[in-house]
Write an enzyme that holds these catalytic residues in place. Structure first.
Site, mmCIF file in Angstrom:
data_model
loop_
_atom_site.group_PDB
_atom_site.id
_atom_site.type_symbol
_atom_site.label_atom_id
_atom_site.label_comp_id
_atom_site.label_asym_id
_atom_site.label_seq_id
_atom_site.Cartn_x
_atom_site.Cartn_y
_atom_site.Cartn_z
ATOM 1 N N ASP A 30 12.687 8.511 23.877
ATOM 2 C CA ASP A 30 12.145 7.364 24.615
ATOM 3 C C ASP A 30 10.664 7.121 24.338
ATOM 4 O O ASP A 30 9.951 6.577 25.173
ATOM 5 C CB ASP A 30 12.348 7.522 26.139
ATOM 6 C CG ASP A 30 13.786 7.809 26.490
ATOM 7 O OD1 ASP A 30 14.670 7.209 25.855
ATOM 8 O OD2 ASP A 30 14.028 8.640 27.384
ATOM 9 N N LYS A 33 10.364 4.464 19.734
ATOM 10 C CA LYS A 33 10.650 4.431 18.286
ATOM 11 C C LYS A 33 11.303 3.123 17.871
ATOM 12 O O LYS A 33 11.119 2.670 16.754
ATOM 13 C CB LYS A 33 11.571 5.598 17.886
ATOM 14 C CG LYS A 33 10.939 6.956 18.057
ATOM 15 C CD LYS A 33 11.904 8.061 17.693
ATOM 16 C CE LYS A 33 13.139 8.138 18.567
ATOM 17 N NZ LYS A 33 12.888 8.456 19.978
ATOM 18 N N GLY A 57 18.931 4.988 22.850
ATOM 19 C CA GLY A 57 18.809 3.598 23.280
ATOM 20 C C GLY A 57 17.463 3.089 22.824
ATOM 21 O O GLY A 57 16.435 3.480 23.364
ATOM 22 N N HIS A 58 17.460 2.303 21.773
ATOM 23 C CA HIS A 58 16.202 1.775 21.261
ATOM 24 C C HIS A 58 16.033 0.342 21.741
ATOM 25 O O HIS A 58 16.853 -0.513 21.458
ATOM 26 C CB HIS A 58 16.198 1.816 19.729
ATOM 27 C CG HIS A 58 16.131 3.212 19.189
ATOM 28 N ND1 HIS A 58 16.415 3.521 17.885
ATOM 29 C CD2 HIS A 58 15.808 4.370 19.784
ATOM 30 C CE1 HIS A 58 16.257 4.831 17.711
ATOM 31 N NE2 HIS A 58 15.899 5.353 18.849
ATOM 32 N N GLN A 241 16.333 10.301 19.661
ATOM 33 C CA GLN A 241 15.840 11.332 20.580
ATOM 34 C C GLN A 241 14.451 11.804 20.118
ATOM 35 O O GLN A 241 13.715 11.013 19.568
ATOM 36 C CB GLN A 241 16.827 12.506 20.700
ATOM 37 C CG GLN A 241 18.108 12.149 21.451
ATOM 38 C CD GLN A 241 19.173 11.554 20.554
ATOM 39 O OE1 GLN A 241 19.413 12.038 19.461
ATOM 40 N NE2 GLN A 241 19.819 10.519 21.024
HETATM 41 P P1 IMP Z 1 23.241 14.298 25.040
HETATM 42 O O1 IMP Z 1 22.453 13.900 23.831
HETATM 43 O O2 IMP Z 1 23.971 13.172 25.686
HETATM 44 O O3 IMP Z 1 24.102 15.501 24.767
HETATM 45 O O4 IMP Z 1 22.180 14.797 26.160
HETATM 46 C C1 IMP Z 1 21.402 15.968 25.991
HETATM 47 C C2 IMP Z 1 19.984 15.755 26.518
HETATM 48 O O5 IMP Z 1 19.308 14.850 25.677
HETATM 49 C C3 IMP Z 1 19.918 15.168 27.928
HETATM 50 O O6 IMP Z 1 18.791 15.700 28.589
HETATM 51 C C4 IMP Z 1 19.716 13.690 27.667
HETATM 52 O O7 IMP Z 1 19.086 13.051 28.747
HETATM 53 C C5 IMP Z 1 18.818 13.753 26.456
HETATM 54 N N1 IMP Z 1 18.911 12.565 25.611
HETATM 55 C C6 IMP Z 1 19.883 12.231 24.743
HETATM 56 N N2 IMP Z 1 19.606 11.073 24.126
HETATM 57 C C7 IMP Z 1 18.417 10.670 24.595
HETATM 58 C C8 IMP Z 1 17.566 9.553 24.304
HETATM 59 O O8 IMP Z 1 17.853 8.704 23.459
HETATM 60 N N3 IMP Z 1 16.414 9.496 25.008
HETATM 61 C C9 IMP Z 1 16.048 10.442 25.908
HETATM 62 N N4 IMP Z 1 16.795 11.503 26.195
HETATM 63 C C10 IMP Z 1 17.971 11.618 25.551
#
Ligand code: IMP
Length: 459
Positions: A30, A33, A57-58, A241
């Site tokens: 977040d 990017k 989520g971009h 991420q």
């Molecule tokens: P997962 O990627 O859904 O397995 O989640 C694992 C961790 O990564 C959790 O803490 C999510 O909130 C975090 N996470 C996954 N994708 C994002 C993102 O695009 N932005 C921020 N946090 C993310």
């Protein structure tokens, strides 16, 4: 030169560092990017995503229109760019079809511009079922995932029992895979978590239909990208991420299930490390985190609430309120090292406009003693006591500023402080969601890493 050596050198022509640059998040995702990639995409022929899935989520705003991209690289919004969803990404075909439909409805065509790796792994409904059930099971560490089935899909990939995009087109393989996997996952999820069983027959039909809808996109994208690189075309590799969510280098187990760091760009696209010219890191001017896990500089008082409100810090995928805090320089330095970041992009500077003083974490202590390394365990990360330096706020709007000289002196000081302490220049500053609300620092390494057109954007 011997014949052998001559052949070898002829064979390696075009295999040196090409115009391939990686953009990574330096925090927990977040960082903004989406906007940065969209902006830089003006200079690249190709944009490729290398890991993650629709957990990302971009958000990109173009002429007041807000796009939330989850799987499709942000470069798709540039008419000249070709976009690749690389082999390292895990793909939910339903989510992809919906995202493409939304783009087309907004007038953005993906025809002949978007390519999906035949080697990417597919997310199936049982991945979500297992994840949802496991996350709420008693005694399990709650990661606070996005519930998109990302982790279980990577588990199946590494367990060599995954389904790849190419497999969707072998009807008998698909039928057998779905039947076997559903039987197994139903048994596990039923026995361990009391989950309702899924219907294999229906899933097979759904996925067969979805596979036809994405068929025009499917390619050997490693081949496409390597050929483009060999022909001198530029490629921007888009990380999802952030560094601190990397499966190896992040705050394990509170991480995502892929290699978010720059090294992941090679594995997740099939481009070799020698192709990469450099890495650009994106950092918010402060810090946020969604989901569980250590966050040394988390701010839970009224100033935290102000950061969340002004920065609109709610997850773009899940809508969850983000945890907020101050910039953590030791963690930023860690990200600079792991990714060899040459230039930083600092986003959301304007969110700090209202503060009299801005704390920045410059080091840690544990039981009074300085800590030099980033601890590898959650328990130790949670015991860290951040050491703050307080920088004077500028109490003046920086929203939409487009030139470095137009920033208040204290805001410039804040940025200089970050650069000096993090060990990487600040090459770009984002002062708002729109493309033009950006400062490119004249003469920066970032400018040099990219073709000349970028400089024009800041003027
Ligand atoms: P997962 O990627 O859904 O397995 O989640 C694992 C961790 O990564 C959790 O803490 C999510 O909130 C975090 N996470 C996954 N994708 C994002 C993102 O695009 N932005 C921020 N946090 C993310």
């Amino acid at each position: 030169m011997t014949k052998l050596a001559a052949n070898a050198s002829a064979g390696s022509e075009g295999r040196s560092a090409a115009d391939c640059v990686v953009v990574v998040g330096t925090q927990w995702g977040d960082e903004g990017k989406g906007k940065v990639v969209d902006l830089l995409a003006a200079h690249f022929a190709w944009i490729a995503r290398y890991q993650g899935g629709h957990n990302a989520g971009h958000t990109v705003v173009v002429d007041g229109k807000r796009f939330i991209l989850q799987l499709v690289p942000s470069g798709i919004l540039r008419p000249h760019c070709k976009a690749v969803i690389g082999n390292g990404v895990v793909v939910d075909p339903q989510a992809l079809v919906e995202e493409i439909a939304a783009l087309e409805q907004a007038g953005v065509s993906v025809d002949g511009k978007l390519f999906l790796s035949q080697r990417a792994h597919v997310i199936l409904p049982y991945h979500r079922m297992i994840e949802l059930a496991a996350e709420s099971a008693p005694g399990r560490v709650k990661i606070g995932t996005t519930s998109r089935g990302i982790g279980p899909t990577y588990e199946d990939k590494m367990g060599r029992r995954g389904l790849r995009v190419i497999d969707l087109y072998d009807t008998e393989l698909l039928r057998a895979h779905v039947a076997n996997a559903v039987a197994e996952k139903n048994a596990v999820a039923g026995a361990l978590y009391g989950a309702k069983p899924l219907d294999a027959g229906r899933m097979f039909e759904d996925y067969r239909e979805l596979s036809e809808r994405i068929r025009p996109l499917v390619r050997d994208t490693a081949q496409l990208l390597n050929q483009a690189a060999a022909e001198g075309e530029s490629i921007l590799l888009e990380g999802a991420q952030g560094t601190l969510l990397d499966i190896d280098h992040g705050s394990y187990p509170f991480v995502t299930s892929s290699s978010t760091t720059a090294g992941g760009a090679c594995i997740g696209t099939g481009l070799a490390p020698t192709r990469i010219r450099g890495a650009i890191g994106v950092s918010k001017a402060y810090a946020t985190r969604v989901g569980g896990g250590p966050f040394p500089t988390e701010e839970q008082d009224g100033r935290g609430a102000a950061l969340r409100e002004v920065g609109r810090e709610f997850g773009s995928v899940t809508g969850r309120p983000r945890r907020v805090g101050w910039l953590d320089v030791p963690l930023l330095r860690y990200a600079v090292t792991l990714n060899a970041i040459e230039s930083l992009v600092v986003t959301k500077l304007d969110v700090l406009d209202r503060f009299d003083e801005i704390p920045v974490c410059v080091g840690y202590r544990r039981e009074g003693r300085p800590v030099d390394e980033i601890p590898a365990t959650v328990a130790e990360l949670e015991r860290l006591e951040p050491v703050y330096e307080s920088l004077p706020g500028w109490r003046q709007s920086t929203a939409g500023v487009t030139a470095l000289a137009a920033l208040p002196a204290r805001a410039r000081h804040y940025l200089d402080f970050i650069a000096e302490r993090a060990g990487a220049e600040v090459g770009m500053i984002s002062t708002g969601p729109e493309r033009h609300q950006t400062i490119v620092v004249p003469g920066s390494r970032l400018e040099r890493l990219l073709p000349a057109r970028l400089a024009a954007l800041s003027r």
